[in-house]
Design a protein around this motif. Structure first.
Motif, short mmCIF file in Angstrom:
data_model
loop_
_atom_site.label_atom_id
_atom_site.label_comp_id
_atom_site.label_asym_id
_atom_site.label_seq_id
_atom_site.Cartn_x
_atom_site.Cartn_y
_atom_site.Cartn_z
N ALA A 6 4.75 -0.11 -3.43
CA ALA A 6 3.24 0.03 -3.51
C ALA A 6 3.42 0.91 -2.65
O ALA A 6 4.13 0.82 -1.43
N PRO A 63 0.73 0.68 -7.06
CA PRO A 63 0.02 -0.76 -6.85
C PRO A 63 -0.27 -0.44 -5.08
O PRO A 63 0.73 0.36 -4.45
N LYS A 88 -6.41 -1.55 -9.04
CA LYS A 88 -4.91 -1.57 -8.33
C LYS A 88 -4.19 -1.87 -6.99
O LYS A 88 -3.16 -2.50 -6.45
N ARG A 90 -3.16 -4.82 -5.98
CA ARG A 90 -1.63 -6.62 -5.68
C ARG A 90 -2.24 -7.33 -5.05
O ARG A 90 -1.68 -8.27 -5.63
N PHE A 122 -6.57 -11.02 -6.12
CA PHE A 122 -5.62 -10.60 -5.94
C PHE A 122 -4.68 -11.49 -4.91
O PHE A 122 -5.85 -12.03 -4.04
N LEU A 183 4.00 -10.81 -5.88
CA LEU A 183 3.82 -9.56 -6.11
C LEU A 183 4.69 -8.99 -7.57
O LEU A 183 5.70 -8.87 -7.35
N LYS A 184 3.95 -8.76 -8.49
CA LYS A 184 3.84 -8.34 -9.35
C LYS A 184 3.79 -6.25 -9.16
O LYS A 184 2.29 -6.20 -8.35
#
Length: 185
Positions: A6, A63, A88, A90, A122, A183-184
């Motif tokens: 990320a 992300p 984007k 997250r 989010f 988080l993904k």
């Protein structure tokens, strides 16, 4: 999600975070982190801060996970409600949100008032102290509930900044790691 997967965008509050603040220390330790710089740290304009946060998100190639402290929490929430649906981003780690509706808040931050109370688009975590001089513990818990955020108590920790003894803030890193696990990519 792993930190390496990320872009970690760190948003300091009013006056910026000095070199001893945990945010600056974290930005130096995390290879994928960068600080969102503002043109005017002491006389902030909400529109400028929202624009800069949004611009940094758009410039990110991975992300995004946001880390905000104090006034930047309000700026992130304003940005989320205006511009961050289906982006984007997250997740967000939101530390020491101030109660901007209080009468004793500095006039230069009044434009940041009326912080949205809708759930964030989010996952997020709000960290709050029982002794924050800028918001009651109950108010900080209320922010977390409004935004649909997990709440993480920090105990008697003041405003969770360098002045309250939170330089490296390893406990905060553990809390941040908990958020990252949820988080993904």
């Amino acid at each position: 999600m792993k930190i390496a997967e990320a872009d970690i965008l760190i948003a300091p509050g009013l006056g910026n975070s000095g070199p001893e603040h945990w945010q600056r220390r974290w930005s130096e330790r995390m290879a994928t982190a960068r600080t969102i710089e503002q043109d005017d740290w002491n006389n902030p304009r909400l529109a400028d801060w929202v624009d800069r946060i949004h611009q940094e998100i758009l410039l990110s190639t991975r992300p995004v996970v946001l880390i905000g402290h104090s006034l930047a929490v309000a700026a992130i929430v304003h940005t989320a409600q205006l511009r961050l649906k289906d982006t984007k981003v997250r997740g967000a780690f939101l530390v020491s949100p101030p109660d901007l509706e209080r009468d004793d808040m500095p006039e230069e931050i009044h434009a940041f008032r009326n912080v949205p109370t809708d759930p964030l688009p989010f996952p997020s975590m709000v960290v709050g102290s029982t002794s924050d001089p800028y918001a009651s513990y109950e108010r900080i818990q209320g922010f977390a509930a409004d935004w649909g955020s997990a709440f993480q108590p920090a105990g008697d920790a003041g405003h969770i900044n360098a002045a309250s003894g939170h330089g490296p803030w390893p406990e905060g890193l553990l809390m941040f790691a908990e958020l990252m696990k949820r988080l993904k990519a």
